[in-house]
Scaffold this motif. Structure first.
Motif, mmCIF file in Angstrom:
data_model
loop_
_atom_site.group_PDB
_atom_site.id
_atom_site.type_symbol
_atom_site.label_atom_id
_atom_site.label_comp_id
_atom_site.label_asym_id
_atom_site.label_seq_id
_atom_site.Cartn_x
_atom_site.Cartn_y
_atom_site.Cartn_z
ATOM 1 N N LYS A 256 66.955 -45.413 -1.406
ATOM 2 C CA LYS A 256 68.416 -45.545 -1.473
ATOM 3 C C LYS A 256 68.976 -45.289 -2.862
ATOM 4 O O LYS A 256 70.039 -44.687 -3.015
ATOM 5 C CB LYS A 256 68.814 -46.942 -0.996
ATOM 6 N N THR A 257 68.281 -45.768 -3.883
ATOM 7 C CA THR A 257 68.803 -45.665 -5.256
ATOM 8 C C THR A 257 68.004 -44.685 -6.108
ATOM 9 O O THR A 257 68.568 -43.802 -6.750
ATOM 10 C CB THR A 257 68.809 -47.047 -5.934
ATOM 11 N N ALA A 258 66.688 -44.834 -6.115
ATOM 12 C CA ALA A 258 65.861 -44.041 -7.030
ATOM 13 C C ALA A 258 65.839 -42.557 -6.666
ATOM 14 O O ALA A 258 65.713 -41.700 -7.540
ATOM 15 C CB ALA A 258 64.434 -44.593 -7.057
ATOM 16 N N ALA A 259 65.963 -42.238 -5.379
ATOM 17 C CA ALA A 259 65.816 -40.842 -4.944
ATOM 18 C C ALA A 259 66.839 -39.915 -5.605
ATOM 19 O O ALA A 259 66.496 -38.816 -6.055
ATOM 20 C CB ALA A 259 65.929 -40.748 -3.428
ATOM 21 N N LEU A 260 68.106 -40.341 -5.682
ATOM 22 C CA LEU A 260 69.123 -39.483 -6.282
ATOM 23 C C LEU A 260 68.989 -39.427 -7.800
ATOM 24 O O LEU A 260 69.231 -38.387 -8.419
ATOM 25 C CB LEU A 260 70.528 -39.950 -5.886
ATOM 26 N N LEU A 261 68.585 -40.531 -8.425
ATOM 27 C CA LEU A 261 68.311 -40.506 -9.860
ATOM 28 C C LEU A 261 67.135 -39.572 -10.156
ATOM 29 O O LEU A 261 67.168 -38.802 -11.115
ATOM 30 C CB LEU A 261 68.015 -41.913 -10.366
ATOM 31 N N GLU A 262 66.114 -39.642 -9.311
ATOM 32 C CA GLU A 262 64.980 -38.740 -9.454
ATOM 33 C C GLU A 262 65.428 -37.295 -9.283
ATOM 34 O O GLU A 262 65.060 -36.410 -10.059
ATOM 35 C CB GLU A 262 63.922 -39.087 -8.403
ATOM 36 N N GLY A 263 66.251 -37.053 -8.256
ATOM 37 C CA GLY A 263 66.754 -35.701 -8.030
ATOM 38 C C GLY A 263 67.536 -35.175 -9.215
ATOM 39 O O GLY A 263 67.417 -34.003 -9.583
ATOM 40 N N SER A 264 68.327 -36.040 -9.844
ATOM 41 C CA SER A 264 69.131 -35.622 -10.993
ATOM 42 C C SER A 264 68.252 -35.117 -12.133
ATOM 43 O O SER A 264 68.509 -34.054 -12.723
ATOM 44 C CB SER A 264 69.977 -36.802 -11.493
ATOM 45 N N VAL A 265 67.205 -35.871 -12.451
ATOM 46 C CA VAL A 265 66.300 -35.499 -13.543
ATOM 47 C C VAL A 265 65.505 -34.250 -13.190
ATOM 48 O O VAL A 265 65.373 -33.326 -14.004
ATOM 49 C CB VAL A 265 65.351 -36.674 -13.877
ATOM 50 N N VAL A 266 64.972 -34.208 -11.977
ATOM 51 C CA VAL A 266 64.150 -33.071 -11.558
ATOM 52 C C VAL A 266 64.981 -31.786 -11.520
ATOM 53 O O VAL A 266 64.506 -30.718 -11.932
ATOM 54 C CB VAL A 266 63.493 -33.352 -10.192
ATOM 55 N N LEU A 267 66.221 -31.870 -11.053
ATOM 56 C CA LEU A 267 67.100 -30.694 -11.057
ATOM 57 C C LEU A 267 67.266 -30.149 -12.468
ATOM 58 O O LEU A 267 67.178 -28.940 -12.691
ATOM 59 C CB LEU A 267 68.472 -31.055 -10.480
ATOM 60 N N GLY A 268 67.532 -31.039 -13.415
ATOM 61 C CA GLY A 268 67.712 -30.608 -14.802
ATOM 62 C C GLY A 268 66.471 -29.945 -15.344
ATOM 63 O O GLY A 268 66.547 -28.903 -16.020
ATOM 64 N N ALA A 269 65.294 -30.522 -15.046
ATOM 65 C CA ALA A 269 64.034 -29.964 -15.537
ATOM 66 C C ALA A 269 63.752 -28.593 -14.935
ATOM 67 O O ALA A 269 63.280 -27.682 -15.625
ATOM 68 C CB ALA A 269 62.889 -30.928 -15.224
ATOM 69 N N ILE A 270 64.027 -28.434 -13.652
ATOM 70 C CA ILE A 270 63.805 -27.143 -12.985
ATOM 71 C C ILE A 270 64.751 -26.079 -13.549
ATOM 72 O O ILE A 270 64.329 -24.979 -13.909
ATOM 73 C CB ILE A 270 63.998 -27.276 -11.460
ATOM 74 N N LEU A 271 66.031 -26.396 -13.608
ATOM 75 C CA LEU A 271 67.024 -25.421 -14.067
ATOM 76 C C LEU A 271 66.833 -25.076 -15.542
ATOM 77 O O LEU A 271 67.150 -23.969 -15.968
ATOM 78 C CB LEU A 271 68.434 -25.967 -13.826
ATOM 79 N N GLY A 272 66.302 -26.017 -16.328
ATOM 80 C CA GLY A 272 66.055 -25.763 -17.747
ATOM 81 C C GLY A 272 64.799 -24.970 -18.015
ATOM 82 O O GLY A 272 64.523 -24.619 -19.170
ATOM 83 N N GLY A 273 64.022 -24.682 -16.959
ATOM 84 C CA GLY A 273 62.823 -23.861 -17.124
ATOM 85 C C GLY A 273 61.569 -24.660 -17.432
ATOM 86 O O GLY A 273 60.604 -24.112 -17.985
ATOM 87 N N GLY A 274 61.528 -25.941 -17.072
ATOM 88 C CA GLY A 274 60.354 -26.765 -17.335
ATOM 89 C C GLY A 274 59.149 -26.312 -16.532
ATOM 90 O O GLY A 274 59.282 -25.776 -15.423
ATOM 91 N N SER A 275 57.957 -26.501 -17.083
ATOM 92 C CA SER A 275 56.725 -26.181 -16.368
ATOM 93 C C SER A 275 56.525 -27.180 -15.235
ATOM 94 O O SER A 275 57.171 -28.233 -15.203
ATOM 95 C CB SER A 275 55.532 -26.242 -17.314
ATOM 96 N N ASN A 276 55.610 -26.877 -14.319
ATOM 97 C CA ASN A 276 55.336 -27.801 -13.218
ATOM 98 C C ASN A 276 54.879 -29.157 -13.741
ATOM 99 O O ASN A 276 55.258 -30.201 -13.202
ATOM 100 C CB ASN A 276 54.277 -27.209 -12.284
ATOM 101 N N GLU A 277 54.058 -29.142 -14.789
ATOM 102 C CA GLU A 277 53.574 -30.392 -15.370
ATOM 103 C C GLU A 277 54.723 -31.202 -15.953
ATOM 104 O O GLU A 277 54.810 -32.421 -15.767
ATOM 105 C CB GLU A 277 52.539 -30.109 -16.462
ATOM 106 N N GLU A 278 55.639 -30.530 -16.647
ATOM 107 C CA GLU A 278 56.792 -31.216 -17.230
ATOM 108 C C GLU A 278 57.696 -31.783 -16.139
ATOM 109 O O GLU A 278 58.192 -32.912 -16.255
ATOM 110 C CB GLU A 278 57.569 -30.258 -18.128
ATOM 111 N N VAL A 279 57.916 -31.012 -15.084
ATOM 112 C CA VAL A 279 58.760 -31.462 -13.980
ATOM 113 C C VAL A 279 58.182 -32.726 -13.344
ATOM 114 O O VAL A 279 58.907 -33.687 -13.070
ATOM 115 C CB VAL A 279 58.924 -30.350 -12.917
ATOM 116 N N GLU A 280 56.869 -32.744 -13.136
ATOM 117 C CA GLU A 280 56.254 -33.898 -12.475
ATOM 118 C C GLU A 280 56.241 -35.137 -13.372
ATOM 119 O O GLU A 280 56.399 -36.260 -12.892
ATOM 120 C CB GLU A 280 54.841 -33.555 -12.006
ATOM 121 N N LYS A 281 56.056 -34.951 -14.674
ATOM 122 C CA LYS A 281 56.131 -36.096 -15.591
ATOM 123 C C LYS A 281 57.543 -36.678 -15.595
ATOM 124 O O LYS A 281 57.727 -37.904 -15.598
ATOM 125 C CB LYS A 281 55.723 -35.669 -17.004
ATOM 126 N N LEU A 282 58.523 -35.814 -15.576
ATOM 127 C CA LEU A 282 59.908 -36.279 -15.550
ATOM 128 C C LEU A 282 60.266 -36.885 -14.193
ATOM 129 O O LEU A 282 61.105 -37.789 -14.111
ATOM 130 C CB LEU A 282 60.860 -35.136 -15.900
#
Length: 371
Positions: A256-282
């Motif tokens: 309910k709460t963490a999923a959208l916060l997680e999505g927010s961070v992961v979206l930023g990492a993907i769009l910024g060109g982060g590696s798969n390892e960086e995306v998963e750590k974030l």
């Protein structure tokens, strides 16, 4: 409504509280990062007689050390207040520009009423900070940042409806349905949800189509029947039940709460060109702070007034909802929040710490916020 069997709603075993010990909400999903100890090597040197030359060398070393110390003292420290205000203002300007007052005026007025009512803008700022951490620019993430705030606002409008939490106050103002009616409030939430995906798809610049599609997929999953909606429905079905334990409570809040916060961070990492390892750590970082956000929210609900929160205080108690303070008590809940904050920041240890400063500060802000 007919509720599903809660035993099947939360099949995933709790990884937070087992055998009387707290564990990470992601340990069964992600491997822990291993810390390699740093070896200290002592080199033996031949002793030399003391001379004016040696004294001169020592003097030079001291001077150099003092110079380095002076440089460190002069180095500016990260100012979180300035950062969050600047980013939030930028996000507010972007939201005001993309969700304009146009025909049909009624629906756009309702959308803007809740979207521009204030708020901490934690989710869009997390999105931008994650993008910049992996080497991207604010402009790459701004449409996604606006999108997650539109979806967050949708969830608040719908959550406040009489058929859900039936709340009258949000962000210090009457809730959307109190001003525009239930019918328009439902449609305003629907409109914000659909426009969020349109905005990412058509307004994101400087990013490859593959990354945009990947980001859209992540966002959709975070709010669907395996994300935000899953947590919401189990939360509704849990009201008034006496056998809801930590496993189900974790399921509710991770979704309910963490999923959208997680999505927010992961979206930023993907769009910024982060590696798969960086995306998963974030992703791990975000899941920790997402749960942290809810634990703190539960504590504030029973320790603060409605005026201090800007929303109705004590409503979880009235609705007989299961919360962390209800199951653990206030002090244990606070200890759990501290552990989640530490675990979250541990995921940032491999990044450039200067670039990671906003995310570290945001984790501390979420952990110590007062409303």
């Amino acid at each position: 409504m007919n509720c599903v069997n809660l035993g099947t709603c939360a099949q995933t075993r709790s990884v937070l509280y087992q055998g009387g010990r707290y564990r990470s909400p992601t340990l069964n999903i992600f491997h822990c990062l291993r810390k390699v100890p740093i070896s200290l090597i002592t080199v033996k040197r031949r002793r030399q007689p003391i001379s004016s030359f040696s004294a001169l060398c020592v003097s030079a070393v001291l001077t150099k050390e003092e110079a380095v110390k002076d440089e460190e003292e002069e180095k500016p420290t990260f100012n979180f207040k300035t950062y969050i205000v600047q980013k939030a203002n930028t996000v507010n300007q972007a939201l005001d520009a993309v969700v304009t007052l146009r025909e049909p005026q009624k629906i756009h007025e309702a959308m803007r009423y809740s979207l521009l009512a204030g708020g901490k803008r934690v989710r869009p700022v997390l999105c931008i900070a994650a993008c910049e951490l992996v080497g991207g620019h604010e402009s790459m993430a701004m449409p996604a940042a606006c999108a997650v705030e539109m979806i967050h606002t949708m969830s608040l409008i719908h959550d406040d409806l009489p058929c859900m939490d039936n709340d009258d106050l949000r962000r210090g103002k009457p809730t959307n349905h109190k001003v525009f009616g239930e019918d328009v409030a439902v449609l305003a939430g629907d409109a914000l949800l659909s426009y969020a995906f349109e905005h990412i798809a058509v307004s994101t610049v400087g990013v490859s189509a593959a990354r945009i599609v990947r980001a859209i997929g992540e966002l959709a999953k975070s709010i669907g029947s395996e994300g935000l909606v899953a947590g919401q429905v189990v939360d509704i079905c849990s009201e008034g039940l006496s056998n809801v334990g930590l496993e189900q409570l974790e399921f509710i809040h991770v979704h309910k709460t963490a999923a959208l916060l997680e999505g927010s961070v992961v979206l930023g990492a993907i769009l910024g060109g982060g590696s798969n390892e960086e995306v998963e750590k974030l992703r791990k970082f975000a899941r920790y702070i997402g749960l942290l956000f809810q634990v703190v929210d539960d504590i504030l609900d029973v320790t603060k007034s409605s005026e201090e929160l800007g929303k109705t205080a004590g409503k979880d108690l009235v609705a007989d909802k299961v919360t962390y303070p209800k199951l653990l008590g206030i002090e244990k809940s606070r200890e759990f929040a501290e552990k989640l904050n530490k675990d979250a920041q541990d995921q940032l240890s491999g990044f450039d710490q200067e670039k990671a400063a906003p995310l570290i500060a945001l984790a501390n802000y979420i952990g110590h916020r007062q409303n």
